[in-house]
Design a protein around this motif. Structure first.
Motif, PDB file in Angstrom:
ATOM      1  N   ASN A 214       0.805  -1.224   0.000  1.00  0.00           N
ATOM      2  CA  ASN A 214       0.000   0.000   0.000  1.00  0.00           C
ATOM      3  C   ASN A 214       0.835   1.270   0.000  1.00  0.00           C
ATOM      4  N   ARG A 215       2.153   1.112   0.056  1.00  0.00           N
ATOM      5  CA  ARG A 215       3.018   2.295  -0.016  1.00  0.00           C
ATOM      6  C   ARG A 215       3.245   2.679  -1.474  1.00  0.00           C
ATOM      7  N   PRO A 216       3.094   3.937  -1.803  1.00  0.00           N
ATOM      8  CA  PRO A 216       3.311   4.374  -3.196  1.00  0.00           C
ATOM      9  C   PRO A 216       4.745   4.157  -3.670  1.00  0.00           C
ATOM     10  N   ALA A 217       5.706   4.166  -2.735  1.00  0.00           N
ATOM     11  CA  ALA A 217       7.120   4.090  -3.123  1.00  0.00           C
ATOM     12  C   ALA A 217       7.644   2.661  -3.272  1.00  0.00           C
ATOM     13  N   THR A 218       6.792   1.661  -3.080  1.00  0.00           N
ATOM     14  CA  THR A 218       7.243   0.270  -3.192  1.00  0.00           C
ATOM     15  C   THR A 218       7.772  -0.024  -4.591  1.00  0.00           C
ATOM     16  N   LYS A 219       8.938  -0.657  -4.650  1.00  0.00           N
ATOM     17  CA  LYS A 219       9.593  -0.917  -5.938  1.00  0.00           C
ATOM     18  C   LYS A 219       8.776  -1.889  -6.803  1.00  0.00           C
ATOM     19  N   PRO A 220       8.725  -1.644  -8.121  1.00  0.00           N
ATOM     20  CA  PRO A 220       8.022  -2.567  -9.028  1.00  0.00           C
ATOM     21  C   PRO A 220       8.520  -4.007  -8.922  1.00  0.00           C
ATOM     22  N   ALA A 227       3.720 -11.051  -6.375  1.00  0.00           N
ATOM     23  CA  ALA A 227       2.657 -11.602  -7.230  1.00  0.00           C
ATOM     24  C   ALA A 227       2.996 -12.999  -7.726  1.00  0.00           C
ATOM     25  N   ALA A 228       4.285 -13.292  -7.869  1.00  0.00           N
ATOM     26  CA  ALA A 228       4.707 -14.596  -8.374  1.00  0.00           C
ATOM     27  C   ALA A 228       5.044 -15.583  -7.260  1.00  0.00           C
ATOM     28  N   PHE A 246      -0.200  -0.947 -10.245  1.00  0.00           N
ATOM     29  CA  PHE A 246       0.029  -0.808 -11.686  1.00  0.00           C
ATOM     30  C   PHE A 246       1.048  -1.832 -12.202  1.00  0.00           C
ATOM     31  N   HIS A 247       2.029  -2.176 -11.353  1.00  0.00           N
ATOM     32  CA  HIS A 247       3.132  -3.033 -11.801  1.00  0.00           C
ATOM     33  C   HIS A 247       2.869  -4.527 -11.620  1.00  0.00           C
ATOM     34  N   THR A 248       1.686  -4.894 -11.150  1.00  0.00           N
ATOM     35  CA  THR A 248       1.359  -6.318 -11.084  1.00  0.00           C
ATOM     36  C   THR A 248       1.115  -6.835 -12.496  1.00  0.00           C
ATOM     37  N   PRO A 249       1.789  -7.916 -12.928  1.00  0.00           N
ATOM     38  CA  PRO A 249       1.583  -8.445 -14.285  1.00  0.00           C
ATOM     39  C   PRO A 249       0.109  -8.746 -14.551  1.00  0.00           C
ATOM     40  N   PRO A 272     -10.582   4.943  -7.258  1.00  0.00           N
ATOM     41  CA  PRO A 272      -9.907   5.843  -8.210  1.00  0.00           C
ATOM     42  C   PRO A 272      -8.434   5.506  -8.433  1.00  0.00           C
ATOM     43  N   LYS A 273      -7.838   4.741  -7.513  1.00  0.00           N
ATOM     44  CA  LYS A 273      -6.426   4.369  -7.652  1.00  0.00           C
ATOM     45  C   LYS A 273      -6.219   3.124  -8.507  1.00  0.00           C
ATOM     46  N   LEU A 274      -7.307   2.499  -8.894  1.00  0.00           N
ATOM     47  CA  LEU A 274      -7.186   1.294  -9.714  1.00  0.00           C
ATOM     48  C   LEU A 274      -6.632   1.645 -11.087  1.00  0.00           C
ATOM     49  N   PRO A 275      -5.622   0.906 -11.589  1.00  0.00           N
ATOM     50  CA  PRO A 275      -5.086   1.184 -12.931  1.00  0.00           C
ATOM     51  C   PRO A 275      -6.186   1.095 -13.990  1.00  0.00           C
ATOM     52  N   ALA A 276      -6.162   2.002 -14.935  1.00  0.00           N
ATOM     53  CA  ALA A 276      -7.192   2.036 -15.975  1.00  0.00           C
ATOM     54  C   ALA A 276      -7.218   0.752 -16.788  1.00  0.00           C
TER      55      ALA A 276
END
Length: 319
Positions: A214-220, A227-228, A246-249, A272-276
């Motif tokens: 939930n931290r915005p600064a978490t590395k991709p 996720a894997a 956004f960076h979840t495959p 609203p934070k969900l990736p489009a």
């Protein structure tokens, strides 16, 4: 056979007039099993300052703190003896403080470590010594529940400050023996190998990972590796957080969406934070379930005075 003397404290008492002197019996570990010697406390304290070699070793094993305290002032005290005293539960704060300031052992790493690990050591002394300790010894300290919280928190900060300058190999080794706060910090500052080791750490919890996601600064890279990960990617709360990133495959996102509850999918769709790029997949899943994107509004009932007097009637109306 080991000839190191053992002791049995019998709480014997010698009565001389109005004085009572406790005694201790030291029994040799030899085959004869003879009593080596028996001395009143006053004699043991007196001998503690002048004893040599094996006799001094016998005295520092004395369970009475006064005898041990006086032994620290003996000129024949060696580094190993000082470390032995510092590790004992019977050591008093005064004894530990004296050893900490003893100029004979000011360069002794073993003594500094033993003093820091003793729960009876005053925190101000331990805090002054932690800057001299190696990283893995510091890690052992923060995992010890017997040490003061203020000491463990300070040591944790010291470790975190050292992490950026650590070689990757040290970070990997530290991740295997650190506490959860340090493991999370290692993930944030580590490479793929370090992150992988951290994710397998037994001290890492779902709560810590959820907070990190939930931290915005978490590395991709961290997001993709969580996720894997076979263990963490199966946790419902983690999946919910990963869908929002956004960076979840996308292959993982669609898999996670399929297993989400309908109410949670609706909540995600309206977030609203969900990736489009993710929203259409949630919409399609809701349509497949014959659901809309609207969340059900809660029905509010206004209770009158009459309803308060006859609650059974209003319940019948709801039914």
């Amino acid at each position: 056979m080991d000839s190191t003397p053992h002791y049995i404290h019998h709480e014997l008492t010698h009565i001389t007039g109005q004085r009572k002197l406790s005694s201790i019996i030291f029994i040799s570990n030899t085959s004869s099993g003879k009593i080596k010697y028996m001395l009143p406390l006053s004699e043991r304290i007196k001998a503690a300052r002048t004893a040599e070699a094996e006799e001094l070793w016998d005295i520092i094993r004395d369970p009475h703190p006064e005898a041990t305290s006086n032994a620290t002032m003996n000129g024949n005290l060696t580094e190993d003896m000082a470390v032995f005293i510092a590790k004992r539960n019977a050591a008093t704060q005064e004894t530990l403080g004296f050893l900490a300031g003893d100029v004979r052992f000011k360069h002794s790493y073993k003594l500094k470590l033993a003093i820091c690990k003793n729960p009876k050591t005053p925190p101000r002394i331990s805090l002054a010594f932690i800057k001299f300790l190696r990283i893995f010894d510091l890690s052992d300290i923060i995992r010890s529940r017997h040490l003061p919280v203020i000491l463990r928190q300070k040591v944790e900060l010291v470790i975190k400050e050292r992490i950026p300058a650590m070689p990757p190999g040290i970070k990997v080794a530290l991740a295997k023996r650190a506490n959860s706060n340090v493991v999370v910090e290692l993930m944030a500052k580590g490479d793929k190998r370090v992150i992988s080791t951290c994710l397998d750490s037994p001290v890492l919890t779902e709560e810590y990972l959820h907070r990190m996601l939930n931290r915005p600064a978490t590395k991709p890279l961290i997001i993709r590796m969580i996720a894997a990960h076979p263990q963490w990617s199966s946790r419902y709360l983690i999946r919910f957080a990963l869908i929002r990133k956004f960076h979840t495959p996308m292959a993982q996102v669609t898999k996670f969406i399929d297993g989400m509850k309908t109410a949670d999918l609706k909540e995600l769709y309206r977030d609203p934070k969900l990736p489009a790029s993710t929203r259409p997949f949630i919409y399609r899943e809701l349509m497949d379930r014959n659901e809309t994107t609207e969340t059900a509004e809660e029905e509010i009932f206004n209770l009158s005075d009459e309803a308060d007097e006859n609650p059974g009637n209003i319940w019948d109306e709801i039914q």
